[in-house]
Design a protein around this motif. Structure first.
Motif, PDB file in Angstrom:
ATOM      1  N   ALA A 121      36.892  60.017  48.448  1.00 34.59           N
ATOM      2  CA  ALA A 121      37.494  58.665  48.085  1.00 34.59           C
ATOM      3  C   ALA A 121      36.330  57.402  47.658  1.00 34.59           C
ATOM      4  O   ALA A 121      37.526  56.594  46.890  1.00 34.59           O
ATOM      5  CB  ALA A 121      37.855  58.541  49.519  1.00 34.59           C
ATOM      6  N   LYS A 122      35.501  57.828  47.820  1.00 32.93           N
ATOM      7  CA  LYS A 122      34.752  56.127  47.557  1.00 32.93           C
ATOM      8  C   LYS A 122      34.800  56.413  46.155  1.00 32.93           C
ATOM      9  O   LYS A 122      34.348  55.247  45.461  1.00 32.93           O
ATOM     10  CB  LYS A 122      33.395  56.151  47.665  1.00 32.93           C
ATOM     11  CG  LYS A 122      31.889  55.074  47.858  1.00 32.93           C
ATOM     12  CD  LYS A 122      31.060  55.358  48.593  1.00 32.93           C
ATOM     13  CE  LYS A 122      31.115  55.231  50.066  1.00 32.93           C
ATOM     14  NZ  LYS A 122      29.787  55.015  49.627  1.00 32.93           N
ATOM     15  N   PRO A 138      45.850  50.316  46.976  1.00 35.46           N
ATOM     16  CA  PRO A 138      45.769  50.107  49.127  1.00 35.46           C
ATOM     17  C   PRO A 138      45.689  52.247  49.775  1.00 35.46           C
ATOM     18  O   PRO A 138      45.730  52.610  48.917  1.00 35.46           O
ATOM     19  CB  PRO A 138      47.178  49.189  49.161  1.00 35.46           C
ATOM     20  CG  PRO A 138      48.232  49.652  48.283  1.00 35.46           C
ATOM     21  CD  PRO A 138      47.053  50.112  46.215  1.00 35.46           C
ATOM     22  N   ASN A 139      45.732  51.932  50.801  1.00 29.20           N
ATOM     23  CA  ASN A 139      45.342  52.517  51.421  1.00 29.20           C
ATOM     24  C   ASN A 139      46.280  53.734  51.160  1.00 29.20           C
ATOM     25  O   ASN A 139      45.565  55.157  51.381  1.00 29.20           O
ATOM     26  CB  ASN A 139      44.566  52.212  52.889  1.00 29.20           C
ATOM     27  CG  ASN A 139      43.835  53.509  53.542  1.00 29.20           C
ATOM     28  OD1 ASN A 139      43.861  54.733  52.825  1.00 29.20           O
ATOM     29  ND2 ASN A 139      44.078  53.766  54.704  1.00 29.20           N
ATOM     30  N   LEU A 140      47.266  53.626  51.391  1.00 29.15           N
ATOM     31  CA  LEU A 140      48.910  54.903  50.932  1.00 29.15           C
ATOM     32  C   LEU A 140      48.269  55.085  49.268  1.00 29.15           C
ATOM     33  O   LEU A 140      48.284  56.059  48.774  1.00 29.15           O
ATOM     34  CB  LEU A 140      50.077  53.661  51.390  1.00 29.15           C
ATOM     35  CG  LEU A 140      50.246  53.682  52.767  1.00 29.15           C
ATOM     36  CD1 LEU A 140      51.685  53.346  52.959  1.00 29.15           C
ATOM     37  CD2 LEU A 140      49.415  54.557  53.849  1.00 29.15           C
ATOM     38  N   GLY A 173      48.238  46.681  53.600  1.00 33.20           N
ATOM     39  CA  GLY A 173      48.567  46.751  52.896  1.00 33.20           C
ATOM     40  C   GLY A 173      48.103  46.093  51.398  1.00 33.20           C
ATOM     41  O   GLY A 173      48.821  47.022  50.421  1.00 33.20           O
ATOM     42  N   MET A 174      47.316  45.542  51.513  1.00 31.14           N
ATOM     43  CA  MET A 174      46.488  45.859  50.558  1.00 31.14           C
ATOM     44  C   MET A 174      45.252  46.333  49.987  1.00 31.14           C
ATOM     45  O   MET A 174      44.534  46.981  49.968  1.00 31.14           O
ATOM     46  CB  MET A 174      45.351  43.615  50.603  1.00 31.14           C
ATOM     47  CG  MET A 174      45.813  42.981  52.058  1.00 31.14           C
ATOM     48  SD  MET A 174      47.814  42.368  50.923  1.00 31.14           S
ATOM     49  CE  MET A 174      46.218  41.207  49.778  1.00 31.14           C
ATOM     50  N   VAL A 218      44.759  61.517  54.368  1.00 33.59           N
ATOM     51  CA  VAL A 218      43.650  62.322  54.354  1.00 33.59           C
ATOM     52  C   VAL A 218      43.204  61.745  56.623  1.00 33.59           C
ATOM     53  O   VAL A 218      42.624  60.523  55.454  1.00 33.59           O
ATOM     54  CB  VAL A 218      42.294  62.506  53.944  1.00 33.59           C
ATOM     55  CG1 VAL A 218      41.050  63.316  54.420  1.00 33.59           C
ATOM     56  CG2 VAL A 218      42.607  63.700  52.147  1.00 33.59           C
ATOM     57  N   PRO A 219      43.221  61.740  57.511  1.00 27.80           N
ATOM     58  CA  PRO A 219      43.033  60.842  58.303  1.00 27.80           C
ATOM     59  C   PRO A 219      41.577  60.105  58.401  1.00 27.80           C
ATOM     60  O   PRO A 219      41.877  58.737  58.583  1.00 27.80           O
ATOM     61  CB  PRO A 219      43.401  61.878  59.724  1.00 27.80           C
ATOM     62  CG  PRO A 219      44.412  63.004  59.329  1.00 27.80           C
ATOM     63  CD  PRO A 219      43.622  63.152  57.982  1.00 27.80           C
ATOM     64  N   ASN A 220      40.853  60.698  58.249  1.00 30.86           N
ATOM     65  CA  ASN A 220      39.314  60.657  58.305  1.00 30.86           C
ATOM     66  C   ASN A 220      38.935  59.564  57.132  1.00 30.86           C
ATOM     67  O   ASN A 220      38.589  58.028  57.050  1.00 30.86           O
ATOM     68  CB  ASN A 220      37.952  61.435  58.242  1.00 30.86           C
ATOM     69  CG  ASN A 220      38.158  61.942  57.198  1.00 30.86           C
ATOM     70  OD1 ASN A 220      38.979  61.917  56.297  1.00 30.86           O
ATOM     71  ND2 ASN A 220      36.756  62.513  57.509  1.00 30.86           N
ATOM     72  N   VAL A 221      39.538  59.283  55.702  1.00 31.28           N
ATOM     73  CA  VAL A 221      40.300  58.333  54.714  1.00 31.28           C
ATOM     74  C   VAL A 221      40.803  57.150  55.230  1.00 31.28           C
ATOM     75  O   VAL A 221      40.428  56.649  55.381  1.00 31.28           O
ATOM     76  CB  VAL A 221      40.164  59.356  53.651  1.00 31.28           C
ATOM     77  CG1 VAL A 221      40.463  58.155  52.577  1.00 31.28           C
ATOM     78  CG2 VAL A 221      39.280  60.356  53.237  1.00 31.28           C
ATOM     79  N   PHE A 222      41.572  57.237  56.095  1.00 32.98           N
ATOM     80  CA  PHE A 222      42.940  56.050  55.797  1.00 32.98           C
ATOM     81  C   PHE A 222      42.540  55.370  57.054  1.00 32.98           C
ATOM     82  O   PHE A 222      42.185  54.505  56.707  1.00 32.98           O
ATOM     83  CB  PHE A 222      44.154  57.345  56.404  1.00 32.98           C
ATOM     84  CG  PHE A 222      45.025  56.181  56.666  1.00 32.98           C
ATOM     85  CD1 PHE A 222      45.391  55.964  56.179  1.00 32.98           C
ATOM     86  CD2 PHE A 222      45.394  55.601  58.219  1.00 32.98           C
ATOM     87  CE1 PHE A 222      47.126  54.322  56.598  1.00 32.98           C
ATOM     88  CE2 PHE A 222      46.175  54.414  58.523  1.00 32.98           C
ATOM     89  CZ  PHE A 222      47.287  53.789  57.906  1.00 32.98           C
ATOM     90  N   TYR A 223      41.600  55.860  57.823  1.00 31.77           N
ATOM     91  CA  TYR A 223      40.931  55.230  59.099  1.00 31.77           C
ATOM     92  C   TYR A 223      39.584  54.720  58.785  1.00 31.77           C
ATOM     93  O   TYR A 223      39.779  53.187  58.397  1.00 31.77           O
ATOM     94  CB  TYR A 223      40.927  55.612  60.402  1.00 31.77           C
ATOM     95  CG  TYR A 223      42.267  56.498  61.480  1.00 31.77           C
ATOM     96  CD1 TYR A 223      43.407  55.509  61.143  1.00 31.77           C
ATOM     97  CD2 TYR A 223      42.467  57.411  61.091  1.00 31.77           C
ATOM     98  CE1 TYR A 223      44.285  56.020  61.846  1.00 31.77           C
ATOM     99  CE2 TYR A 223      43.664  58.268  61.917  1.00 31.77           C
ATOM    100  CZ  TYR A 223      44.695  57.431  62.399  1.00 31.77           C
ATOM    101  OH  TYR A 223      45.715  57.598  63.053  1.00 31.77           O
ATOM    102  N   THR A 224      39.105  55.091  57.977  1.00 30.89           N
ATOM    103  CA  THR A 224      38.527  54.362  57.476  1.00 30.89           C
ATOM    104  C   THR A 224      38.875  52.718  56.686  1.00 30.89           C
ATOM    105  O   THR A 224      37.858  52.201  56.172  1.00 30.89           O
ATOM    106  CB  THR A 224      36.980  55.088  56.083  1.00 30.89           C
ATOM    107  OG1 THR A 224      36.996  56.262  56.722  1.00 30.89           O
ATOM    108  CG2 THR A 224      36.434  54.311  55.265  1.00 30.89           C
TER     109      THR A 224
END
Length: 127
Positions: A9-10, A26-28, A75-76, A63-69
């Motif tokens: 992700a990074k 954004p995260n989504l 939404g930015m 991917v939950p751990n990426v989402f929460y990171t």
């Protein structure tokens, strides 16, 4: 070598910022990119890029751990503020273990998504 979903992700975010500075992720959108990347990686290399589960959430793949990171951005667009990819990882960089086909796979996903998002924006503007 298998990397974590957070590593990928990074790297997706850093490469998107470097090669597509107009792209806002954004995260989504990151979650969708992670799903597309995993799918393309499996198709090309017959193995997973990361072992974390991709879950089906109400708003799409996640991917939950990426989402929460990155959930602090809401939404930015996610802003990493790295000037070089090596700044994101330090000296024991995950990028040193990547092969050209792996990086190429990721860049193809970013490019195809950029084209898809641009086409969608144009269609929205027309209506």
């Amino acid at each position: 070598m298998i990397h974590t979903a957070k590593d990928w992700a990074k790297l997706l975010l850093v490469n998107a910022e470097k090669y597509y500075p107009d792209a806002e992720i954004p995260n989504l959108k990151l979650q969708y990119l992670m799903y597309l990347f995993q799918r393309e990686y499996i198709r090309r290399f017959n193995k997973q890029a990361f072992f974390e589960r991709i879950e089906a959430w109400d708003f799409g793949p996640c991917v939950p751990n990426v989402f929460y990171t990155y959930c602090g951005f809401g939404g930015m667009p996610i802003q990493l503020r790295y000037t070089r990819i090596s700044d994101a990882y330090g000296k024991s960089s995950v990028i040193h273990d990547l092969t050209f086909p792996e990086v190429n796979c990721m860049m193809n996903v970013l490019e195809s998504c950029r084209i898809s998002f641009l086409a969608l924006e144009e269609r929205i503007k027309e209506h």
